[in-house]
Every structure is written in C-alpha cells, then in structure tokens.
Scaffold this motif. Structure first.
Motif, PDB file in Angstrom:
ATOM      1  N   LEU A   1       4.227   4.045  -1.636  1.00  0.00           N
ATOM      2  CA  LEU A   1       5.635   4.292  -0.935  1.00  0.00           C
ATOM      3  C   LEU A   1       6.948   4.784  -2.506  1.00  0.00           C
ATOM      4  N   ARG A   2       7.608   5.758  -2.297  1.00  0.00           N
ATOM      5  CA  ARG A   2       8.602   6.108  -3.419  1.00  0.00           C
ATOM      6  C   ARG A   2       9.563   5.623  -2.866  1.00  0.00           C
ATOM      7  N   PHE A   3      10.347   5.189  -3.621  1.00  0.00           N
ATOM      8  CA  PHE A   3      11.762   4.630  -3.203  1.00  0.00           C
ATOM      9  C   PHE A   3      12.970   5.078  -4.266  1.00  0.00           C
ATOM     10  N   VAL A   4      13.952   5.704  -3.009  1.00  0.00           N
ATOM     11  CA  VAL A   4      14.677   6.527  -3.664  1.00  0.00           C
ATOM     12  C   VAL A   4      16.043   4.863  -4.369  1.00  0.00           C
ATOM     13  N   PHE A   5      16.479   5.239  -5.234  1.00  0.00           N
ATOM     14  CA  PHE A   5      18.056   4.504  -5.957  1.00  0.00           C
ATOM     15  C   PHE A   5      18.839   5.828  -6.332  1.00  0.00           C
ATOM     16  N   PRO A   6      19.390   5.465  -6.173  1.00  0.00           N
ATOM     17  CA  PRO A   6      20.892   6.808  -6.289  1.00  0.00           C
ATOM     18  C   PRO A   6      20.854   6.377  -7.731  1.00  0.00           C
ATOM     19  N   GLY A   7      21.073   7.272  -8.603  1.00  0.00           N
ATOM     20  CA  GLY A   7      21.487   7.430 -10.188  1.00  0.00           C
ATOM     21  C   GLY A   7      19.783   6.968 -10.744  1.00  0.00           C
ATOM     22  N   TYR A   8      19.114   6.923 -10.284  1.00  0.00           N
ATOM     23  CA  TYR A   8      17.975   6.183 -10.973  1.00  0.00           C
ATOM     24  C   TYR A   8      16.372   7.030 -10.995  1.00  0.00           C
ATOM     25  N   GLN A   9      15.667   7.049 -11.487  1.00  0.00           N
ATOM     26  CA  GLN A   9      13.943   7.744 -10.893  1.00  0.00           C
ATOM     27  C   GLN A   9      13.913   7.386  -9.841  1.00  0.00           C
ATOM     28  N   LEU A  10      12.740   8.150  -9.650  1.00  0.00           N
ATOM     29  CA  LEU A  10      12.328   7.299  -8.532  1.00  0.00           C
ATOM     30  C   LEU A  10      10.730   6.609  -9.120  1.00  0.00           C
ATOM     31  N   GLU A  11      10.805   5.735  -7.728  1.00  0.00           N
ATOM     32  CA  GLU A  11      10.109   4.483  -8.059  1.00  0.00           C
ATOM     33  C   GLU A  11       8.588   4.686  -7.281  1.00  0.00           C
ATOM     34  N   SER A  12       7.741   4.434  -7.519  1.00  0.00           N
ATOM     35  CA  SER A  12       6.601   4.763  -6.537  1.00  0.00           C
ATOM     36  C   SER A  12       5.392   3.489  -6.416  1.00  0.00           C
ATOM     37  N   VAL A  13       5.561   2.813  -5.546  1.00  0.00           N
ATOM     38  CA  VAL A  13       4.853   1.993  -5.573  1.00  0.00           C
ATOM     39  C   VAL A  13       3.058   2.205  -4.696  1.00  0.00           C
ATOM     40  N   PRO A  14       2.101   2.078  -5.833  1.00  0.00           N
ATOM     41  CA  PRO A  14       0.483   2.493  -5.077  1.00  0.00           C
ATOM     42  C   PRO A  14       0.570   1.167  -3.640  1.00  0.00           C
ATOM     43  N   VAL A  15      -0.445   2.302  -2.715  1.00  0.00           N
ATOM     44  CA  VAL A  15      -0.850   1.108  -1.382  1.00  0.00           C
ATOM     45  C   VAL A  15      -2.271   1.483  -1.586  1.00  0.00           C
ATOM     46  N   THR A  16      -3.033   0.313  -1.217  1.00  0.00           N
ATOM     47  CA  THR A  16      -4.120   0.324  -1.475  1.00  0.00           C
ATOM     48  C   THR A  16      -5.756  -0.069   0.227  1.00  0.00           C
ATOM     49  N   VAL A  17      -6.336  -0.091   0.601  1.00  0.00           N
ATOM     50  CA  VAL A  17      -7.311  -0.795   1.565  1.00  0.00           C
ATOM     51  C   VAL A  17      -8.010  -0.094   2.039  1.00  0.00           C
ATOM     52  N   GLU A  18      -9.778  -0.930   2.296  1.00  0.00           N
ATOM     53  CA  GLU A  18     -10.507  -0.467   2.653  1.00  0.00           C
ATOM     54  C   GLU A  18     -10.865  -1.043   3.470  1.00  0.00           C
ATOM     55  N   PHE A  19     -10.821  -0.548   4.693  1.00  0.00           N
ATOM     56  CA  PHE A  19     -11.520  -1.129   6.118  1.00  0.00           C
ATOM     57  C   PHE A  19     -13.527  -0.669   6.186  1.00  0.00           C
ATOM     58  N   THR A  20     -13.433  -1.817   7.321  1.00  0.00           N
ATOM     59  CA  THR A  20     -14.530  -1.643   7.429  1.00  0.00           C
ATOM     60  C   THR A  20     -14.997  -2.645   8.054  1.00  0.00           C
ATOM     61  N   ARG A  21     -16.683  -1.885   8.641  1.00  0.00           N
ATOM     62  CA  ARG A  21     -17.173  -3.099  10.291  1.00  0.00           C
ATOM     63  C   ARG A  21     -17.860  -4.847   9.136  1.00  0.00           C
ATOM     64  N   PRO A  22     -18.031  -5.540  10.735  1.00  0.00           N
ATOM     65  CA  PRO A  22     -18.472  -6.802  10.073  1.00  0.00           C
ATOM     66  C   PRO A  22     -19.941  -6.820   9.438  1.00  0.00           C
ATOM     67  N   ILE A  23     -20.263  -5.179   9.193  1.00  0.00           N
ATOM     68  CA  ILE A  23     -21.302  -5.922   7.743  1.00  0.00           C
ATOM     69  C   ILE A  23     -20.115  -4.469   6.726  1.00  0.00           C
ATOM     70  N   LYS A  24     -20.339  -4.506   5.282  1.00  0.00           N
ATOM     71  CA  LYS A  24     -20.586  -3.542   4.914  1.00  0.00           C
ATOM     72  C   LYS A  24     -21.344  -2.961   4.532  1.00  0.00           C
ATOM     73  N   ALA A  25     -21.154  -1.262   3.780  1.00  0.00           N
ATOM     74  CA  ALA A  25     -22.340  -0.829   3.726  1.00  0.00           C
ATOM     75  C   ALA A  25     -22.070   0.138   2.913  1.00  0.00           C
ATOM     76  N   ASP A  26     -22.515   0.143   1.052  1.00  0.00           N
ATOM     77  CA  ASP A  26     -22.119   0.116  -0.195  1.00  0.00           C
ATOM     78  C   ASP A  26     -23.402   1.279  -0.361  1.00  0.00           C
ATOM     79  N   PRO A  27     -22.423   2.344  -0.623  1.00  0.00           N
ATOM     80  CA  PRO A  27     -21.660   3.522  -0.728  1.00  0.00           C
ATOM     81  C   PRO A  27     -21.266   3.490   0.915  1.00  0.00           C
ATOM     82  N   THR A  28     -19.978   3.889   0.776  1.00  0.00           N
ATOM     83  CA  THR A  28     -19.364   4.008   1.888  1.00  0.00           C
ATOM     84  C   THR A  28     -20.129   5.569   2.656  1.00  0.00           C
ATOM     85  N   TYR A  29     -20.606   5.731   1.859  1.00  0.00           N
ATOM     86  CA  TYR A  29     -20.586   7.393   2.589  1.00  0.00           C
ATOM     87  C   TYR A  29     -21.969   8.099   1.649  1.00  0.00           C
ATOM     88  N   LEU A  30     -22.818   8.644   1.708  1.00  0.00           N
ATOM     89  CA  LEU A  30     -23.719   9.327   0.648  1.00  0.00           C
ATOM     90  C   LEU A  30     -23.505  10.768   0.285  1.00  0.00           C
TER      91      LEU A  30
END
Length: 234
Positions: A80-109
C-alpha cells in the motif's frame, strides 16, 4: 508520521475467508499532516480510505486494509502506498497466503527446475488424515511415512519425469498435467490440488481475449466427490 506496524501480514488463511486488518497512522510532528491518497499495488487489495484527510499533531486514524477473497491456494506480496504531500511516498508491504484445510508444501511443483521430489501435506486443524490416491493411483510414500495410516502430516514422492518438456506429453500421448490432484479422507479437504508449472506446457488457457464479453475469475472449481448420477450447480 508513524505507522502502527511496518507491514501488514495476514499470515496463513483458509480459502474463501474474508481478510482485513486496521493499520493505525499517527501524526508525530508539530504541524498538521495531510494524507492525500492510499494506493494499492494490486487489485486484490483495497482500503476504506475515502478521500483526503488531515491529522492534527498527536492525532491518529485507522485505515482498514482488505484483501479479496480467494477461492484457491495462492499467496500475495504487494504494498500500500501512502501519499503525504511534502513527504516521500510511504510504502507498507502486505502479505498473505491462502490455503485449503490441508496445506501443501511446496505450494506448486516447479518443472522448470526439477521433475521429481517430495510433497508434504499438513492438516491445519491437526486432524489425522490418510492419502487415498494421487492422480487416481496409489500414493508413493516418502521414507518414514505411511500415507494410508492416519497422521496430521503426510509426505509423498512425486515424479513427472515421464513427460517430455518440449512435446508437453508422455510417450503414450498423455498431456502434462496442470495440477496434481490428491484424494484424502479429511472431511474438509477431500481433494487437494497442487499446481504444476512449466512453460509453455502448463500455461492456463483462460478466456481473457478482448473479443470476449466474459472471463473466468478462477482457474478451476473443486466440486468434491459425486455419487453416480449426481449433479452440482457451479
């Protein structure tokens, strides 16, 4: 300005689960602070920010961050990028992982890198389960594991080396699969699908051409088990 957290990590979530969290912003300066815009780097993210606001010194506000509901296992690493006039752009990372009730590892082959290996399946509710089949055949156990014996963690081997990576099929003409489908006896995850990635053999054929008036917003739908003659509405 001060954010209540340097990033928004929704963690591990189940598919079809609604996800949101409030990010607090505090004006630590001695002058008014204007927040002009909040811009996500992905259409999967949104906020309840409705327009320009001003924070007095010491004042704080909460911005609720939403992630779209996902119907299939996937992960997001955006900002998410936050714009405050007069200041540099502030960036906040957003992460999430969605899985089924049984999680596979690795998530893909990743067939671009290897064509065989091991796959670990873990029950998120720690309920013991069995692996009944893999692509309709008996599971191949990894060392120390018995897929047909109930356990909250199972490990099997997989091998797709029989598929030609240029012809995208086996010597018998069987197409390279786009998913590995695993059947279990877990009541909330009777089927677990693991994506197979290899360019160009497993590229998904989605109707996204400009000439179409519609498109699919998911790659596949798991309908579970069917009795003979049964139907399901999708």
């Amino acid at each position: 300005m001060l954010f209540s957290q340097s990033s928004v990590d929704f963690g591990l979530r189940l598919i079809n689960e609604s996800v949101s969290e409030v990010l607090q912003i505090t004006n630590q300066g001695d002058a008014d602070l204007d927040l002009l815009a909040v811009s996500p780097t992905c259409g999967c993210l949104s906020t309840d920010f409705t327009g320009r606001m001003t924070l007095a010194p010491g004042e704080n506000t909460g911005i609720r961050v939403f992630h779209e509901v996902r119907a299939m296992p996937s992960s997001t690493s955006e900002s998410l990028r936050f714009v405050f006039p007069g200041y540099q752009l502030e960036s906040v990372p957003v992460t999430v992982e969605f899985t089924r009730p049984i999680k596979a590892d690795p998530t893909y082959l990743d067939l671009d890198r290897i064509d065989s290996g091991e796959l670990t399946l873990r029950s998120l509710d720690e309920r013991p389960f069995r692996i009944l089949s893999v692509m309709g055949e008996a599971p191949a156990p990894a060392d120390g594991f018995q897929p047909l014996e109930p356990s909250p963690i199972q490990r099997i081997t997989w091998d797709l080396s029989k598929f030609d990576k240029e012809l995208c099929q086996s010597v018998n003409g069987v197409p390279m699969p786009k998913w590995i489908v695993i059947e279990t006896d877990h009541p909330d995850a009777p089927l677990v699908d693991v994506r197979v990635r290899h360019y160009p053999c497993t590229v998904l054929d989605l109707p996204l051409q400009e000439t179409r008036d519609w498109y699919l917003n998911t790659h596949r739908v798991i309908l579970g088990q069917f009795e003979p003659g049964a139907t399901s509405l999708v």
